[in-house]
Design an enzyme around this catalytic site. Sequence first.
Site, PDB file in Angstrom:
ATOM      1  N   GLU A  98     -15.102  -9.569  11.423  1.00  0.00           N
ATOM      2  CA  GLU A  98     -15.346  -8.160  11.707  1.00  0.00           C
ATOM      3  C   GLU A  98     -16.715  -7.916  12.330  1.00  0.00           C
ATOM      4  O   GLU A  98     -16.850  -7.114  13.252  1.00  0.00           O
ATOM      5  CB  GLU A  98     -15.209  -7.323  10.433  1.00  0.00           C
ATOM      6  CG  GLU A  98     -13.795  -7.258   9.908  1.00  0.00           C
ATOM      7  CD  GLU A  98     -13.640  -6.291   8.743  1.00  0.00           C
ATOM      8  OE1 GLU A  98     -14.614  -5.563   8.427  1.00  0.00           O
ATOM      9  OE2 GLU A  98     -12.550  -6.259   8.156  1.00  0.00           O
ATOM     10  N   TYR A 100      -8.934  -0.673  -9.581  1.00  0.00           N
ATOM     11  CA  TYR A 100      -8.831   0.769  -9.348  1.00  0.00           C
ATOM     12  C   TYR A 100      -7.515   1.135  -8.685  1.00  0.00           C
ATOM     13  O   TYR A 100      -6.782   0.271  -8.188  1.00  0.00           O
ATOM     14  CB  TYR A 100     -10.004   1.278  -8.497  1.00  0.00           C
ATOM     15  CG  TYR A 100     -10.206   0.528  -7.202  1.00  0.00           C
ATOM     16  CD1 TYR A 100      -9.405   0.761  -6.085  1.00  0.00           C
ATOM     17  CD2 TYR A 100     -11.209  -0.418  -7.090  1.00  0.00           C
ATOM     18  CE1 TYR A 100      -9.593   0.070  -4.912  1.00  0.00           C
ATOM     19  CE2 TYR A 100     -11.407  -1.125  -5.917  1.00  0.00           C
ATOM     20  CZ  TYR A 100     -10.595  -0.863  -4.826  1.00  0.00           C
ATOM     21  OH  TYR A 100     -10.782  -1.562  -3.665  1.00  0.00           O
ATOM     22  N   HIS A 155       0.806  -1.219   0.000  1.00  0.00           N
ATOM     23  CA  HIS A 155       0.000   0.000   0.000  1.00  0.00           C
ATOM     24  C   HIS A 155       0.844   1.278   0.000  1.00  0.00           C
ATOM     25  O   HIS A 155       0.301   2.375  -0.036  1.00  0.00           O
ATOM     26  CB  HIS A 155      -0.939   0.007   1.215  1.00  0.00           C
ATOM     27  CG  HIS A 155      -2.044  -0.992   1.121  1.00  0.00           C
ATOM     28  ND1 HIS A 155      -1.906  -2.300   1.548  1.00  0.00           N
ATOM     29  CD2 HIS A 155      -3.302  -0.886   0.637  1.00  0.00           C
ATOM     30  CE1 HIS A 155      -3.035  -2.948   1.339  1.00  0.00           C
ATOM     31  NE2 HIS A 155      -3.906  -2.114   0.784  1.00  0.00           N
ATOM     32  N   TRP A 213     -12.394   4.290  -1.843  1.00  0.00           N
ATOM     33  CA  TRP A 213     -12.802   3.262  -2.802  1.00  0.00           C
ATOM     34  C   TRP A 213     -14.309   2.997  -2.800  1.00  0.00           C
ATOM     35  O   TRP A 213     -14.816   2.297  -3.662  1.00  0.00           O
ATOM     36  CB  TRP A 213     -12.060   1.953  -2.519  1.00  0.00           C
ATOM     37  CG  TRP A 213     -12.338   1.382  -1.164  1.00  0.00           C
ATOM     38  CD1 TRP A 213     -13.349   0.535  -0.802  1.00  0.00           C
ATOM     39  CD2 TRP A 213     -11.595   1.630   0.036  1.00  0.00           C
ATOM     40  NE1 TRP A 213     -13.293   0.253   0.530  1.00  0.00           N
ATOM     41  CE2 TRP A 213     -12.219   0.908   1.072  1.00  0.00           C
ATOM     42  CE3 TRP A 213     -10.457   2.381   0.333  1.00  0.00           C
ATOM     43  CZ2 TRP A 213     -11.745   0.918   2.383  1.00  0.00           C
ATOM     44  CZ3 TRP A 213      -9.983   2.389   1.643  1.00  0.00           C
ATOM     45  CH2 TRP A 213     -10.622   1.664   2.651  1.00  0.00           C
ATOM     46  N   HIS A 248      -8.476  -8.428   2.147  1.00  0.00           N
ATOM     47  CA  HIS A 248      -7.579  -9.102   1.209  1.00  0.00           C
ATOM     48  C   HIS A 248      -7.556 -10.597   1.499  1.00  0.00           C
ATOM     49  O   HIS A 248      -7.381 -10.980   2.651  1.00  0.00           O
ATOM     50  CB  HIS A 248      -6.158  -8.555   1.359  1.00  0.00           C
ATOM     51  CG  HIS A 248      -6.083  -7.064   1.308  1.00  0.00           C
ATOM     52  ND1 HIS A 248      -6.132  -6.278   2.435  1.00  0.00           N
ATOM     53  CD2 HIS A 248      -5.984  -6.217   0.258  1.00  0.00           C
ATOM     54  CE1 HIS A 248      -6.053  -5.004   2.082  1.00  0.00           C
ATOM     55  NE2 HIS A 248      -5.965  -4.944   0.770  1.00  0.00           N
ATOM     56  N   CYS A 295     -14.535  -5.248   3.745  1.00  0.00           N
ATOM     57  CA  CYS A 295     -13.571  -5.323   2.657  1.00  0.00           C
ATOM     58  C   CYS A 295     -12.240  -5.800   3.227  1.00  0.00           C
ATOM     59  O   CYS A 295     -11.996  -5.681   4.430  1.00  0.00           O
ATOM     60  CB  CYS A 295     -13.415  -3.995   1.935  1.00  0.00           C
ATOM     61  SG  CYS A 295     -13.055  -2.600   2.981  1.00  0.00           S
ATOM     62  N   HIS A 330      -2.806  -5.615  -6.110  1.00  0.00           N
ATOM     63  CA  HIS A 330      -3.015  -6.823  -5.312  1.00  0.00           C
ATOM     64  C   HIS A 330      -4.499  -7.190  -5.284  1.00  0.00           C
ATOM     65  O   HIS A 330      -5.366  -6.374  -5.580  1.00  0.00           O
ATOM     66  CB  HIS A 330      -2.476  -6.633  -3.888  1.00  0.00           C
ATOM     67  CG  HIS A 330      -3.073  -5.473  -3.165  1.00  0.00           C
ATOM     68  ND1 HIS A 330      -2.588  -4.184  -3.274  1.00  0.00           N
ATOM     69  CD2 HIS A 330      -4.130  -5.395  -2.325  1.00  0.00           C
ATOM     70  CE1 HIS A 330      -3.313  -3.379  -2.518  1.00  0.00           C
ATOM     71  NE2 HIS A 330      -4.258  -4.082  -1.936  1.00  0.00           N
ATOM     72  N   GLU A 372      -4.456   2.527  -2.593  1.00  0.00           N
ATOM     73  CA  GLU A 372      -5.227   1.304  -2.857  1.00  0.00           C
ATOM     74  C   GLU A 372      -5.132   1.003  -4.346  1.00  0.00           C
ATOM     75  O   GLU A 372      -5.818   1.608  -5.163  1.00  0.00           O
ATOM     76  CB  GLU A 372      -6.690   1.486  -2.443  1.00  0.00           C
ATOM     77  CG  GLU A 372      -6.917   1.494  -0.958  1.00  0.00           C
ATOM     78  CD  GLU A 372      -6.675   0.154  -0.290  1.00  0.00           C
ATOM     79  OE1 GLU A 372      -6.304  -0.822  -0.979  1.00  0.00           O
ATOM     80  OE2 GLU A 372      -6.848   0.076   0.928  1.00  0.00           O
ATOM     81  N   GLU A 411      -5.858  -1.930  -6.419  1.00  0.00           N
ATOM     82  CA  GLU A 411      -6.491  -3.218  -6.160  1.00  0.00           C
ATOM     83  C   GLU A 411      -7.232  -3.803  -7.356  1.00  0.00           C
ATOM     84  O   GLU A 411      -7.812  -3.066  -8.170  1.00  0.00           O
ATOM     85  CB  GLU A 411      -7.466  -3.104  -4.987  1.00  0.00           C
ATOM     86  CG  GLU A 411      -6.744  -2.817  -3.682  1.00  0.00           C
ATOM     87  CD  GLU A 411      -7.632  -2.834  -2.468  1.00  0.00           C
ATOM     88  OE1 GLU A 411      -7.120  -3.148  -1.383  1.00  0.00           O
ATOM     89  OE2 GLU A 411      -8.834  -2.529  -2.581  1.00  0.00           O
TER      90      GLU A 411
END
Length: 197
Positions: free
Chosen positions: A103, A119, A41, A175, A85, A83, A48, A130, A132
């Site tokens: 979460e 993006y 990042h 995002w 990874h 959101c 990624h 970001e 991604e």
Amino acid sequence: MPITPATAANSSSNGTGEAILLELVDEDGRTIGTAEKLSAHQAPGQLHRAFSVFLFDEQGRLLLQQRALGKYHSPGVWSNTCCGHPYPGEAPFAAAARRTYEELGVSPSLLAEAGTVRYNHPDPDSGLVEQEFNHLFVGMVQSPLNPDPAEIGGTAFVTAAELAERHEKDPFSAWFMTVLDAARPAVKELTGPSAGW
């Protein structure tokens, strides 16, 4: 949560304390390597794999989360339901279900793929980027939430009209609109025309 080879190797409970690795991908989403999460990042950012989840209640309201103030990236801003990874080798669908539970303390009663979006969003406040290739998921939540306060500062269910009002006055992740717009066809199919998404 089921344990898969990817989650077992990367779980924070495995006692290794190793850095979190992300999957680096090419422009077509093919895995080309790994990188440590924070370094991926750092500007200009490394492309990624990521995922974004949009969960709705039975009234067609979207579940938003406010990111906890202790997060290193975009703290305190509002964003989509979940959101994150995937671990290297973890399927995006499995990662989306895992992180939603970690979460929010709830498993989606329905979760479906809603396409991908690529993006590049710099965050001026942190200097992080970001970059991604994001796998999108839409679904339903029908159980009471039990948010992890280390991850989530607040939650809200909003209609499409309420989201438009809130987006005018509250800070949202860089995002958020990109992933929501990309997921809209699947959101409309899930919620129906009367929900206004």
